[in-house]
Design a protein around this motif. Sequence first.
Motif, PDB file in Angstrom:
ATOM      1  N   ILE A  36       0.504  -1.332  -0.017  1.00 52.64           N
ATOM      2  CA  ILE A  36      -0.216   0.069   0.168  1.00 52.64           C
ATOM      3  C   ILE A  36       0.985   1.466   0.260  1.00 52.64           C
ATOM      4  CG2 ILE A  36      -1.641   1.464   1.341  1.00 52.64           C
ATOM      5  CD1 ILE A  36      -2.492  -1.475   2.308  1.00 52.64           C
ATOM      6  N   THR A  38       3.068   4.521  -0.413  1.00 55.45           N
ATOM      7  CA  THR A  38       1.958   5.809   1.423  1.00 55.45           C
ATOM      8  C   THR A  38       1.654   7.387  -0.265  1.00 55.45           C
ATOM      9  OG1 THR A  38       3.812   5.213   2.355  1.00 55.45           O
ATOM     10  CG2 THR A  38       2.875   7.840   2.368  1.00 55.45           C
ATOM     11  N   SER A  39       0.456   7.815   0.308  1.00 52.11           N
ATOM     12  CA  SER A  39      -0.265   9.037  -1.319  1.00 52.11           C
ATOM     13  C   SER A  39      -0.551   9.788   0.112  1.00 52.11           C
ATOM     14  CB  SER A  39      -0.983   7.927  -1.876  1.00 52.11           C
ATOM     15  OG  SER A  39      -1.727   8.944  -2.738  1.00 52.11           O
ATOM     16  N   SER A  42      -4.248  10.634  -1.639  1.00 53.50           N
ATOM     17  CA  SER A  42      -5.566   9.801  -1.836  1.00 53.50           C
ATOM     18  C   SER A  42      -5.918   9.725   0.240  1.00 53.50           C
ATOM     19  CB  SER A  42      -5.603   8.664  -1.869  1.00 53.50           C
ATOM     20  OG  SER A  42      -3.821   7.259  -1.574  1.00 53.50           O
ATOM     21  N   THR A  43      -4.977  10.212   0.619  1.00 49.99           N
ATOM     22  CA  THR A  43      -4.203  10.071   2.333  1.00 49.99           C
ATOM     23  C   THR A  43      -5.085   8.614   2.943  1.00 49.99           C
ATOM     24  OG1 THR A  43      -5.589  12.877   2.266  1.00 49.99           O
ATOM     25  CG2 THR A  43      -5.112  11.411   4.002  1.00 49.99           C
ATOM     26  N   ASN A  44      -4.761   7.734   2.489  1.00 49.36           N
ATOM     27  CA  ASN A  44      -4.852   6.791   2.782  1.00 49.36           C
ATOM     28  C   ASN A  44      -3.235   6.318   4.264  1.00 49.36           C
ATOM     29  OD1 ASN A  44      -1.832   6.095   2.110  1.00 49.36           O
ATOM     30  ND2 ASN A  44      -2.356   5.060   0.243  1.00 49.36           N
ATOM     31  N   VAL A  45      -4.348   4.768   4.522  1.00 43.69           N
ATOM     32  CA  VAL A  45      -4.069   4.697   6.271  1.00 43.69           C
ATOM     33  C   VAL A  45      -2.215   4.348   6.375  1.00 43.69           C
ATOM     34  CG1 VAL A  45      -3.437   2.573   5.500  1.00 43.69           C
ATOM     35  CG2 VAL A  45      -4.532   3.361   8.338  1.00 43.69           C
ATOM     36  N   SER A  46      -1.058   4.395   4.961  1.00 43.56           N
ATOM     37  CA  SER A  46      -0.096   3.994   4.724  1.00 43.56           C
ATOM     38  C   SER A  46       0.214   5.645   5.347  1.00 43.56           C
ATOM     39  CB  SER A  46       0.348   3.334   3.999  1.00 43.56           C
ATOM     40  OG  SER A  46       2.037   4.082   3.615  1.00 43.56           O
TER      41      SER A  46
END
Length: 145
Positions: A36, A38-39, A42-46
Motif C-alpha cells: 500500500i 504512501t499517498s 488519497s490520504t490513505n492509512v499508509s
Amino acid sequence: ETALHNTLSTFRQRRMSIMVVLLWTIHFALVYRMEIPTSRRSTNVSFILWALAHNLTILLCIHSVIIRSAFSEFGSDISTRFTPKLLHAANKFGLAVFLTSNIMTGLVNLSVDTLHSSDAEALVVLSIYLTLVCGGAFLLATASK
C-alpha cells in the motif's frame, strides 16, 4: 517534585519511543508487505501512519534534546520551569509567529515552483524559512525585554 518530574520525563520518553517504533513498523509493513503506497493525495492509512510516525519521531528528538540540555544545565536538580528560549519566544508571541509563517508560506508558494523543485532547493527554502520565522520570534522576545 524534581524526582517526580525526572520520572515523568523518562516515562514519557519511553512511551514515545515505543509508539515511534510501533508506528514505523506498521507503516513499513503496509508499504512493503501489503504494498500500500504512501499517498498524500488519497490520504490513505499508509500516509496517516507515516505522518504520525514522522511527527512523533521529531517530537521525541526535540523532547530528548530539551531533557538532555536541561540536565546538562541544571544537573540532577532540573527545574520544571525550564523552557528553551526559542520555545518560550514562540509561545509568548504565538499569533505573530503564526501569522508570519502563514504569510511566508504564501510567498513561497507564489514565488517557488514547489512541484518541480529539487531536494536541495527545497532544503534551502526550508532553511531560510525556518531561520526567518525563528529569528523573528527571537527578535520579538529580545525587543520586549
